[in-house]
Design a protein around this motif. Structure first.
Motif, PDB file in Angstrom:
ATOM      1  N   GLN A   1       0.893  -1.138  -0.022  1.00 22.68           N
ATOM      2  CA  GLN A   1       0.050  -0.006  -0.108  1.00 22.68           C
ATOM      3  C   GLN A   1       0.807   1.279  -0.095  1.00 22.68           C
ATOM      4  O   GLN A   1       0.646   2.249  -0.639  1.00 22.68           O
ATOM      5  CB  GLN A   1      -0.972   0.174   1.126  1.00 22.68           C
ATOM      6  CG  GLN A   1      -2.238  -0.998   1.181  1.00 22.68           C
ATOM      7  CD  GLN A   1      -1.680  -2.326   1.688  1.00 22.68           C
ATOM      8  OE1 GLN A   1      -0.440  -2.544   1.634  1.00 22.68           O
ATOM      9  NE2 GLN A   1      -2.661  -3.351   1.506  1.00 22.68           N
TER      10      GLN A   1
ATOM     11  N   ASP B   1       2.250   1.760  -3.568  1.00 28.06           N
ATOM     12  CA  ASP B   1       1.292   2.238  -4.520  1.00 28.06           C
ATOM     13  C   ASP B   1       1.029   3.816  -4.128  1.00 28.06           C
ATOM     14  O   ASP B   1       0.778   4.311  -5.152  1.00 28.06           O
ATOM     15  CB  ASP B   1      -0.277   1.570  -3.990  1.00 28.06           C
ATOM     16  CG  ASP B   1      -0.183  -0.049  -4.524  1.00 28.06           C
ATOM     17  OD1 ASP B   1       0.711  -0.415  -5.232  1.00 28.06           O
ATOM     18  OD2 ASP B   1      -1.137  -0.522  -4.004  1.00 28.06           O
ATOM     19  N   GLN B   2       1.178   4.208  -2.941  1.00 30.39           N
ATOM     20  CA  GLN B   2       0.801   5.620  -2.807  1.00 30.39           C
ATOM     21  C   GLN B   2       2.203   6.400  -3.497  1.00 30.39           C
ATOM     22  O   GLN B   2       1.913   7.345  -3.962  1.00 30.39           O
ATOM     23  CB  GLN B   2       0.925   5.938  -1.390  1.00 30.39           C
ATOM     24  CG  GLN B   2      -0.230   5.883  -0.733  1.00 30.39           C
ATOM     25  CD  GLN B   2      -0.342   5.796   0.782  1.00 30.39           C
ATOM     26  OE1 GLN B   2       0.635   6.269   1.450  1.00 30.39           O
ATOM     27  NE2 GLN B   2      -1.501   5.103   1.671  1.00 30.39           N
ATOM     28  N   GLU B   3       3.274   5.978  -3.377  1.00 31.63           N
ATOM     29  CA  GLU B   3       4.350   6.634  -3.983  1.00 31.63           C
ATOM     30  C   GLU B   3       4.084   6.620  -5.436  1.00 31.63           C
ATOM     31  O   GLU B   3       4.652   7.473  -6.270  1.00 31.63           O
ATOM     32  CB  GLU B   3       5.664   5.981  -3.639  1.00 31.63           C
ATOM     33  CG  GLU B   3       6.278   6.169  -2.435  1.00 31.63           C
ATOM     34  CD  GLU B   3       6.442   7.407  -1.726  1.00 31.63           C
ATOM     35  OE1 GLU B   3       6.777   8.407  -2.423  1.00 31.63           O
ATOM     36  OE2 GLU B   3       6.025   7.652  -0.240  1.00 31.63           O
ATOM     37  N   VAL B   4       3.764   5.438  -6.145  1.00 32.51           N
ATOM     38  CA  VAL B   4       3.416   5.247  -7.498  1.00 32.51           C
ATOM     39  C   VAL B   4       2.630   6.140  -7.948  1.00 32.51           C
ATOM     40  O   VAL B   4       2.873   6.980  -8.974  1.00 32.51           O
ATOM     41  CB  VAL B   4       3.105   4.014  -7.920  1.00 32.51           C
ATOM     42  CG1 VAL B   4       2.644   3.782  -9.378  1.00 32.51           C
ATOM     43  CG2 VAL B   4       4.118   2.707  -7.512  1.00 32.51           C
ATOM     44  N   LYS B   5       1.691   6.641  -7.201  1.00 36.47           N
ATOM     45  CA  LYS B   5       0.600   7.435  -7.512  1.00 36.47           C
ATOM     46  C   LYS B   5       1.024   8.997  -7.621  1.00 36.47           C
ATOM     47  O   LYS B   5       0.559  10.005  -8.323  1.00 36.47           O
ATOM     48  CB  LYS B   5      -0.583   7.598  -6.658  1.00 36.47           C
ATOM     49  CG  LYS B   5      -1.807   6.606  -6.838  1.00 36.47           C
ATOM     50  CD  LYS B   5      -2.888   6.681  -5.982  1.00 36.47           C
ATOM     51  CE  LYS B   5      -3.453   5.250  -5.657  1.00 36.47           C
ATOM     52  NZ  LYS B   5      -3.820   5.282  -4.042  1.00 36.47           N
ATOM     53  N   LYS B   6       2.100   9.174  -6.976  1.00 34.79           N
ATOM     54  CA  LYS B   6       2.775  10.596  -7.058  1.00 34.79           C
ATOM     55  C   LYS B   6       3.386  10.860  -8.373  1.00 34.79           C
ATOM     56  O   LYS B   6       3.815  12.423  -8.540  1.00 34.79           O
ATOM     57  CB  LYS B   6       3.571  10.744  -5.889  1.00 34.79           C
ATOM     58  CG  LYS B   6       3.079  10.574  -4.519  1.00 34.79           C
ATOM     59  CD  LYS B   6       4.135  10.840  -3.475  1.00 34.79           C
ATOM     60  CE  LYS B   6       3.706  10.546  -2.229  1.00 34.79           C
ATOM     61  NZ  LYS B   6       4.574  10.416  -1.121  1.00 34.79           N
TER      62      LYS B   6
ATOM     63  N   GLN C   1       3.859  10.509 -12.927  1.00 35.98           N
ATOM     64  CA  GLN C   1       2.923  10.070 -14.073  1.00 35.98           C
ATOM     65  C   GLN C   1       3.590   8.746 -14.571  1.00 35.98           C
ATOM     66  O   GLN C   1       4.762   8.571 -14.681  1.00 35.98           O
ATOM     67  CB  GLN C   1       3.187  11.269 -15.059  1.00 35.98           C
ATOM     68  CG  GLN C   1       2.830  12.761 -14.533  1.00 35.98           C
ATOM     69  CD  GLN C   1       3.225  13.598 -15.855  1.00 35.98           C
ATOM     70  OE1 GLN C   1       2.711  13.756 -16.732  1.00 35.98           O
ATOM     71  NE2 GLN C   1       4.599  14.114 -15.506  1.00 35.98           N
TER      72      GLN C   1
ATOM     73  N   GLY D   1       3.656   6.140 -13.417  1.00 35.02           N
ATOM     74  CA  GLY D   1       4.431   5.166 -12.622  1.00 35.02           C
ATOM     75  C   GLY D   1       4.068   3.874 -12.453  1.00 35.02           C
ATOM     76  O   GLY D   1       2.905   3.327 -12.585  1.00 35.02           O
ATOM     77  N   ARG D   2       5.274   3.019 -12.255  1.00 36.77           N
ATOM     78  CA  ARG D   2       5.054   1.749 -11.899  1.00 36.77           C
ATOM     79  C   ARG D   2       6.217   1.336 -11.008  1.00 36.77           C
ATOM     80  O   ARG D   2       7.352   1.509 -11.229  1.00 36.77           O
ATOM     81  CB  ARG D   2       5.017   0.927 -13.244  1.00 36.77           C
ATOM     82  CG  ARG D   2       4.676  -0.765 -13.069  1.00 36.77           C
ATOM     83  CD  ARG D   2       4.337  -1.112 -14.611  1.00 36.77           C
ATOM     84  NE  ARG D   2       5.479  -1.207 -15.250  1.00 36.77           N
ATOM     85  CZ  ARG D   2       6.190  -2.509 -15.544  1.00 36.77           C
ATOM     86  NH1 ARG D   2       5.845  -3.879 -14.522  1.00 36.77           N
ATOM     87  NH2 ARG D   2       7.242  -2.636 -15.987  1.00 36.77           N
TER      88      ARG D   2
ATOM     89  N   GLU E   1      11.104  11.793 -12.284  1.00 34.57           N
ATOM     90  CA  GLU E   1      10.194  11.131 -11.580  1.00 34.57           C
ATOM     91  C   GLU E   1      10.686   9.838 -11.333  1.00 34.57           C
ATOM     92  O   GLU E   1      10.303   9.370 -10.225  1.00 34.57           O
ATOM     93  CB  GLU E   1       8.846  11.231 -12.328  1.00 34.57           C
ATOM     94  CG  GLU E   1       8.221  12.435 -12.361  1.00 34.57           C
ATOM     95  CD  GLU E   1       6.830  12.399 -13.347  1.00 34.57           C
ATOM     96  OE1 GLU E   1       6.061  12.758 -12.915  1.00 34.57           O
ATOM     97  OE2 GLU E   1       7.323  12.283 -14.550  1.00 34.57           O
TER      98      GLU E   1
END
Ligand code: NG1
Ligand code: ZN
Length: 524
Positions: A475, A478-483, A485, A487-488, A511
């Motif tokens: 989780q 996932d929060q870092e990935v959302k920050k 563009q 992102g994966r 990024e």
């Protein structure tokens, strides 16, 4: 059993080693602590052969792209495939026997549990890469085989795929000498070469960085003795395989892929194609510098997308109904997956890391293309396809497809076979390196390594893309990935090193660094 007991006195497990583990690439570590493992692996190879009614089993002694002081060993099953998974555990058990007496007990138990008939003869073929520790370690394996009274054939130095090829040939009644490898692949090459339109065919021109490994003399032999006049110009650099201390040092496929830079010894001419093998020549990556002198990598994803595009067209020309699919791991660049699904409208499957997983899934298709991003891969063709294209049709597309089923090593990823396949395909498509590269642009990505206390705490699902343990970590990732563009990012324990790997991908270089650093922090 007396013979095992006696021979084992010279190959005792060092007390300093806690536990040996047969992993995705067999046993692999510093060569100084491998002697006993070689011996027990020799014993296991003989047992495996007996278990399979005397089929030939292969022993390959190599540590691939690892540094010169390392070595390793893996077993090859009769059709040239990786050792069956259950037997990996038996290999681990024997390797960890604390004394010769315990070893004999473990061997006895194995014979009993698997109902192995000791009267069945065992046949084993052995080869090694160019490492300095190779001969001594090979002798340890042979000692294990001799203690089992196995028939042993030693091939000296070979590339890993050559050993796989020879194991398969031994079990299918095909020629059983090293030269059969060159004859087989060069025949297929020449047939396809002839089918490519002569007038427009651009000359084949390649520089190969052989990682100072065993691929150097083998590819030279193929080109000089079997493909004379077909490869218009070629050069092998980093070819000092007789100086094993230079193996994989500042060169080779792993160096080029990891550092995204040219290997030593190349000052690149713009838009000219270069290739790098790894130490045992089962991986290849390509690259070039563009007109702005910028390094451009053509990795396993670029190879598999090139092959996919080519084979789709070839199948279309035959008019046959054949399924084409691509298998990748989570390390495949997101842009390559998009290109395959959206532009080529192909079925793409993702499996856990390790070619055995990819190989297995690729078998579902008539043309199953699989590559790890690091350049290890091949193409599998179904019996159905081979049957349909081996009819005596004179049509070029049929013939080409037929000979590609021979040009591409069917048992395992093979740098030499993949190299000549790609060279023919770009010649047929008349692609410059820039044109090949332009199919899609890689998303900026970073592969980092974090040393943790216990990497076995990291458990994954969803083809290694989602962590289930340590709890709650996914989780946070996932929060870092959302920050960022596009992102994966995913985290998994390495199967070959005592570390956790962190992969990150995003729209821009800034990024991706931000994401990678943030996830590495979470893992620590
Ligand atoms: P690990 O160490 O499990 O990541 C590495 C490669 C694999 C495969 C194996 C076997 C990466 C990220 N991982 O596995 O693809 O080639 O070694 O050699 O490249
Ligand atoms: Zn390798």
């Amino acid at each position: 059993m007396d013979k095992i007991l006696q021979a084992a006195q010279n190959h005792k497990k060092p007390e300093s080693v806690k536990k040996y583990q047969y992993g995705t690439a067999g046993f692999r570590m510093n060569a100084n602590i491998l002697d006993s493992v070689m011996f027990t692996t020799g014993i296991l190879a003989a047992l495996r052969s007996k278990y399979l009614g005397g089929k030939f089993i292969g022993i390959m002694i190599t540590a691939s792209h690892n540094p010169p002081q390392d070595n390793g060993v893996k077993l090859v099953d009769p059709m040239g495939e990786m050792l069956e998974q259950h037997w990996e555990a038996y290999a681990t058990t024997l390797a960890n026997a604390a004394s010769p007496e315990v070893l004999v007990k473990e061997v006895r138990e194995l014979i009993q549990n698997l109902k192995i008939d000791l009267k069945v003869p065992s046949n084993v073929i052995v080869a090694r890469d160019s490492r300095e520790s190779g001969p001594v370690l090979q002798q340890a394996a042979v000692d294990g085989l001799v203690a089992m009274e196995a028939n042993v054939k030693q091939f000296g130095v070979l590339t890993t795929p050559q050993l796989h090829f020879l194991v398969r040939n031994h079990n299918t009644g095909k020629p059983k000498v090293e030269t059969s490898y060159y004859e087989y692949f060069s025949t297929a090459f020449k047939e396809i070469y002839q089918l490519i339109d002569g007038d427009s065919k651009p000359p084949i021109d390649i520089v190969i960085d052989a990682a100072n490994g065993i691929g150097a003399p083998k590819v030279e032999k193929l080109f000089d003795e079997y493909l004379k006049g077909k490869i218009h110009s070629y050069k092998v650099i980093n070819d000092k395989y007789t100086h094993p201390e230079t193996l994989n040092s500042h060169c080779g496929a792993d160096f080029v892929k990891t550092n995204q830079q040219l290997p030593q010894g190349i000052s690149a001419i713009p838009d000219k194609l270069y290739a790098s093998f790894d130490g045992d020549a089962d991986r290849v990556v390509f690259y070039f510098v563009n007109s702005a002198n910028k390094f451009q990598l053509l990795d396993g994803d670029k190879i598999s997308t090139l092959l996919a595009r080519y084979f789709i067209k070839l199948v279309e020309q035959t008019g046959l109904k054949l399924s084409v699919g691509v298998v990748q791991t989570a390390y495949a660049n997101g842009s390559s997956t998009n290109y395959l699904t959206q532009n080529l409208k192909l079925a793409v499957e993702c499996t856990p890391t390790g070619v055995k997983h990819l190989h297995h899934v690729a078998q579902k298709f008539d043309i199953g293309i699989y590559f790890e991003a690091n350049g290890h891969g091949t193409v599998l063709f179904s019996e159905n396809l081979i049957e349909q294209v081996s009819s005596s049709s004179d049509e070029h597309a049929f013939k080409k497809l037929y000979y590609f089923t021979q040009l591409i090593n069917q048992s395992v990823g093979d740098a030499i076979s993949d190299l000549i396949t790609v060279l023919l395909i770009i010649s047929d498509l008349q692609l410059t390196p820039t044109e090949w590269n332009s199919a899609y642009a890689d998303l900026p990505n970073k592969l980092a390594k974090v040393i943790v206390k216990d990497r076995t705490e990291f458990k994954t699902t969803n083809a290694e893309r989602t962590l289930i343990e340590p709890k709650g970590l996914q989780q946070k990732i996932d929060q870092e990935v959302k920050k960022v563009q596009l992102g994966r990012s995913f985290v998994r324990a390495s199967g070959t090193e005592d570390a956790v790997r962190v992969y990150a991908e995003a729209k821009t270089q800034e990024e991706v660094i931000k994401l990678s650093e943030a996830v590495c922090e979470l893992v620590k």
